[in-house]
Write an enzyme that holds these catalytic residues in place. Structure first.
Site, PDB file in Angstrom:
ATOM      1  N   TYR A 164       0.850  -1.182   0.000  1.00  0.00           N
ATOM      2  CA  TYR A 164       0.000   0.000   0.000  1.00  0.00           C
ATOM      3  C   TYR A 164       0.891   1.239   0.000  1.00  0.00           C
ATOM      4  O   TYR A 164       1.373   1.683   1.026  1.00  0.00           O
ATOM      5  CB  TYR A 164      -0.917   0.023   1.217  1.00  0.00           C
ATOM      6  CG  TYR A 164      -1.870  -1.140   1.323  1.00  0.00           C
ATOM      7  CD1 TYR A 164      -2.178  -1.938   0.225  1.00  0.00           C
ATOM      8  CD2 TYR A 164      -2.484  -1.454   2.543  1.00  0.00           C
ATOM      9  CE1 TYR A 164      -3.052  -3.005   0.336  1.00  0.00           C
ATOM     10  CE2 TYR A 164      -3.364  -2.512   2.654  1.00  0.00           C
ATOM     11  CZ  TYR A 164      -3.647  -3.289   1.555  1.00  0.00           C
ATOM     12  OH  TYR A 164      -4.516  -4.345   1.666  1.00  0.00           O
ATOM     13  N   PRO A 213     -15.601  -4.960   3.235  1.00  0.00           N
ATOM     14  CA  PRO A 213     -16.893  -5.508   3.682  1.00  0.00           C
ATOM     15  C   PRO A 213     -18.102  -4.715   3.195  1.00  0.00           C
ATOM     16  O   PRO A 213     -19.219  -5.243   3.203  1.00  0.00           O
ATOM     17  CB  PRO A 213     -16.779  -5.461   5.211  1.00  0.00           C
ATOM     18  CG  PRO A 213     -15.773  -4.404   5.493  1.00  0.00           C
ATOM     19  CD  PRO A 213     -14.780  -4.495   4.374  1.00  0.00           C
ATOM     20  N   GLY A 218     -16.982   0.848  -0.494  1.00  0.00           N
ATOM     21  CA  GLY A 218     -17.828   2.017  -0.284  1.00  0.00           C
ATOM     22  C   GLY A 218     -19.183   1.945  -0.955  1.00  0.00           C
ATOM     23  O   GLY A 218     -20.066   2.751  -0.646  1.00  0.00           O
TER      24      GLY A 218
END
Length: 352
Positions: free
Chosen positions: A90, A232, A236
């Site tokens: 990341y 999850p 978004g």
């Protein structure tokens, strides 16, 4: 020697019962309940919901400045979150650096998981490469032990047993406490588990992507392995804040290449968001809370790691653990979603 300094669990326990009606509160989110990932020597106790750090400075578009994200991360720790997720990829590296700085005051109280790649490794270079990745992550995170340490993607020709063997050595040396795998098949999980018990599998899982239910979740249940769903709320989308006019053009947002985030796909898939809204409206739940409460209802060893850059969304996510869905609620919700055709793949063909 491996110590217990990697984790200081909060008090409480996950309550998952069918007797409580949907919308009932079993625990205040100020006293966040806990969950155990894995069993036996591979078990680790964490908060029932974690925090995904990636979007604070990578792959999710515009974001507040670094100090604001540090403050938000510390808010999460103060509210009982003990499970934080990052990866050397990341940035690369910048998200680990942010995570390390933000959690420095809490590093004896939380578990920080990160990930490495096996790309380019051969049998002769594998251990050297993994050790280099571990040392770099430990330095950026400012900790002495990574917990858990995931293989981000299994892409090399090196047998998974050899990778698990190196991780076994690192556990014995105290460099990592537990390990996991991300986006792998049931077969790979079984093979790795024979060498060193796997603590957690991380994979995308939500109401619009239920493929793990076919083989991965059953093998996790069989072997006593925890499951950590990333995205999850489908990056978004399952919050109701994205529509066909939303643009992902910041230069730091991978949704602009994902088939499910084209205007046409968003327009079609909004019907799924509407179904969650209808379900949640009579239960006092937001769309995002419905999506996460559903995940929490799918097994006691499941710990979602939603990400956010907003305090209000952090609070909303943490409150998801307060809602208990009955089996009838689950069936009603799954039926409502299954009646809608999902448009667009989750990744382009080049990234499948």
């Amino acid at each position: 020697m491996v110590t217990d300094m990697c984790v200081q669990p909060v008090m409480g326990s996950v309550v998952k019962t069918e007797e409580l009606p949907a919308g009932s509160s079993d625990k205040s989110s100020k006293e966040l309940s806990t969950c155990t990932l894995g069993t036996g020597p591979g078990a680790m106790k964490v908060s029932a919901i974690g925090l995904g750090m990636m979007g604070m400075n990578y792959h999710r578009g515009y974001h507040p400045d670094r100090q604001a994200m540090i403050k938000l991360t510390r808010e999460a720790a103060e509210r009982g979150v003990t499970f934080f997720d990052t990866a050397l990829g990341y940035g690369p590296y910048t998200n680990e650096e942010l995570t390390g700085e933000a959690l420095a005051p809490f590093k004896s109280q939380v578990a920080i998981g990160t990930k490495f790649y096996d790309e380019g490794s051969t049998t002769s270079t594998l251990e050297t490469n993994i050790r280099s990745y571990v040392e770099g992550s430990l330095k950026r995170l400012g900790i002495e032990c990574i917990d858990p340490y995931y293989l981000h993607r299994y892409t090399s020709d090196v047998p998974i047993e050899e990778i698990a063997g190196v991780l076994q050595k690192l556990i014995a040396e105290g460099k990592i406490k537990h390990y996991g795998l991300s986006e792998v098949s049931a077969e790979i999980i079984r093979r790795a588990h024979t060498i060193q018990p796997v603590t957690a599998i991380q994979s995308e899982y939500h109401l619009m992507w239920r493929e793990p239910e076919q083989a991965v979740l059953p093998v996790c249940k069989e072997l006593g392995i925890g499951f950590v769903p990333y995205s999850p709320v489908n990056r978004g989308f399952l919050t109701g804040t994205i529509n066909e006019y939303t643009r992902f053009d910041s230069g730091n947002d991978n949704r602009n290449i994902l088939p499910r985030f084209t205007p046409e796909a968003i327009r079609a898939n909004t019907r799924i968001v509407e179904a969650l809204n209808v379900f949640g409206r009579t239960r006092g739940m937001t769309i995002a809370q419905v999506a996460q409460a559903w995940l929490l209802s799918k097994g006691e060893n499941i710990v979602p790691i939603p990400g956010t850059t907003k305090l209000s969304h952090l609070e909303e996510n943490l409150r998801s653990v307060d809602f208990v869905l009955s089996q009838q609620d689950i069936e009603e919700l799954e039926t409502a979603v299954s009646e809608k055709t999902i448009v667009g793949d989750r990744y382009p063909a080049s990234e499948q």
